[in-house]
Write a protein that holds these residues in place. Structure first.
Motif, mmCIF file in Angstrom:
data_model
loop_
_atom_site.group_PDB
_atom_site.id
_atom_site.type_symbol
_atom_site.label_atom_id
_atom_site.label_comp_id
_atom_site.label_asym_id
_atom_site.label_seq_id
_atom_site.Cartn_x
_atom_site.Cartn_y
_atom_site.Cartn_z
ATOM 1 N N ARG A 118 0.804 -1.211 0.000
ATOM 2 C CA ARG A 118 0.000 0.000 0.000
ATOM 3 C C ARG A 118 0.843 1.269 0.000
ATOM 4 N NH1 ARG A 118 -2.603 -4.141 2.481
ATOM 5 N NH2 ARG A 118 -4.897 -4.208 2.511
ATOM 6 N N SER B 19 -4.754 5.163 4.682
ATOM 7 C CA SER B 19 -5.853 6.130 4.597
ATOM 8 C C SER B 19 -5.541 7.377 5.432
ATOM 9 C CB SER B 19 -7.163 5.496 5.053
ATOM 10 O OG SER B 19 -7.050 4.991 6.368
ATOM 11 N N TYR C 67 -14.554 2.770 2.660
ATOM 12 C CA TYR C 67 -15.059 1.444 2.277
ATOM 13 C C TYR C 67 -13.927 0.509 1.843
ATOM 14 C CZ TYR C 67 -16.749 -1.885 -1.260
ATOM 15 O OH TYR C 67 -16.965 -3.009 -2.019
ATOM 16 N N VAL C 68 -12.918 1.050 1.190
ATOM 17 C CA VAL C 68 -11.870 0.204 0.613
ATOM 18 C C VAL C 68 -11.258 -0.713 1.666
ATOM 19 C CG1 VAL C 68 -9.653 0.159 -0.577
ATOM 20 C CG2 VAL C 68 -11.367 1.877 -1.199
ATOM 21 N N GLU C 69 -10.794 -0.150 2.771
ATOM 22 C CA GLU C 69 -10.151 -0.976 3.784
ATOM 23 C C GLU C 69 -11.133 -1.489 4.831
ATOM 24 O OE1 GLU C 69 -7.234 -2.200 3.709
ATOM 25 O OE2 GLU C 69 -6.375 -1.041 2.057
ATOM 26 N N LEU D 118 -14.113 -3.691 1.657
ATOM 27 C CA LEU D 118 -13.687 -4.419 0.462
ATOM 28 C C LEU D 118 -12.457 -5.278 0.703
ATOM 29 C CD1 LEU D 118 -13.835 -5.032 -2.577
ATOM 30 C CD2 LEU D 118 -12.543 -2.921 -2.976
ATOM 31 N N ALA D 119 -11.465 -4.754 1.399
ATOM 32 C CA ALA D 119 -10.178 -5.446 1.496
ATOM 33 C C ALA D 119 -10.316 -6.841 2.093
ATOM 34 C CB ALA D 119 -9.197 -4.606 2.315
ATOM 35 N N VAL E 4 -18.855 -1.782 -6.605
ATOM 36 C CA VAL E 4 -17.820 -0.873 -7.102
ATOM 37 C C VAL E 4 -18.172 -0.389 -8.511
ATOM 38 C CG1 VAL E 4 -15.380 -0.670 -7.760
ATOM 39 C CG2 VAL E 4 -16.017 -1.874 -5.656
ATOM 40 N N GLN F 69 -6.862 5.136 -3.105
ATOM 41 C CA GLN F 69 -7.076 4.112 -2.085
ATOM 42 C C GLN F 69 -7.531 2.800 -2.712
ATOM 43 O OE1 GLN F 69 -6.043 4.337 0.836
ATOM 44 N NE2 GLN F 69 -7.371 3.434 2.363
ATOM 45 N N PHE F 70 -8.380 2.856 -3.709
ATOM 46 C CA PHE F 70 -8.846 1.643 -4.391
ATOM 47 C C PHE F 70 -7.722 0.935 -5.138
ATOM 48 C CE2 PHE F 70 -13.431 2.800 -4.165
ATOM 49 C CZ PHE F 70 -13.981 1.543 -3.999
#
Length: 204
Positions: A11, A66, A99-101, A104-105, A136, A157-158
């Motif tokens: 990341r 983030s 939302y990403v981490e 979704l992650a 997404v 971030q995505f």
């Protein structure tokens, strides 16, 4: 100058992307992954959990990509990577960014890890991932990125999770997300970051 502790294929590339967009240099300290694809022990001397990315700035140690992205945007008075404050798009952006981490992650890794090991992806993991990728795709809308043609913090971030999904063939059946990944790779900050530090995802 900011010091960035950057693990290979991690990341940390998100941080380099934003710094490139902002035209800000950093003192980058690189860490190679072990043969088991783990972070080396030396990173635990930087952060108790051996995390990357971590930045140091004016005596402060900051972890979590983030938080780092938000910190850098605030530090450099950047308002080009979020929609205007107070708008509906601003809050939609903030939700997608987190939302990403937050959501979704974990789901993505349930599919990525077996694929990384050369094992079949369990049906329940694939079903859960497909549900999130459909979400997404709706968020992308008309694209090419989440809020048009310019990358926002949420796009940065995505990028890491989408890079891994693409690397392991997990975007099949999701053409809009695949096109999104193509658009992310065309962003100047992404190009600068990966030219400098190598790809986000491990090579084949």
């Amino acid at each position: 100058m900011i010091t960035l502790h950057a693990l290979q294929y991690s990341r940390a590339t998100r941080v380099l992307w934003l710094l490139a967009d902002l035209g800000q240099p950093c003192n980058r300290i690189d860490y190679d992954r072990t043969e088991a694809f783990r972070a080396p022990e030396t990173l635990s001397k930087v952060h108790p959990l051996g995390k990357s990315p971590v930045i140091e700035d004016n005596g402060e140690m900051i972890a979590e990509s983030s938080t780092i992205l938000r910190y850098l945007a605030a530090k450099y008075d950047d308002d080009a990577h979020t929609p205007p404050r107070g708008t509906t798009d601003f809050w939609r952006h903030e939700a997608l960014f987190d939302y990403v981490e937050a959501s979704l992650a974990e789901v993505a890794l349930q599919a990525i890890l077996p694929a990384f090991r050369g094992q079949p992806v369990p049906d329940d993991a694939k079903t859960a991932l497909d549900t999130h990728l459909d979400y997404v795709a709706k968020a992308i809308g008309d694209g090419p990125l989440l809020f048009g043609g310019k990358a926002m913090l949420a796009d940065i971030q995505f990028s890491y999770i989408v890079a891994l999904l693409a690397r392991f063939g997990l975007l099949a059946g999701h053409p809009k997300v695949a096109a999104y990944w193509d658009a992310l790779q065309q962003q100047p900050g992404y190009i600068a970051a990966t030219r400098s530090a190598g790809p986000m995802a491990p090579p084949a």
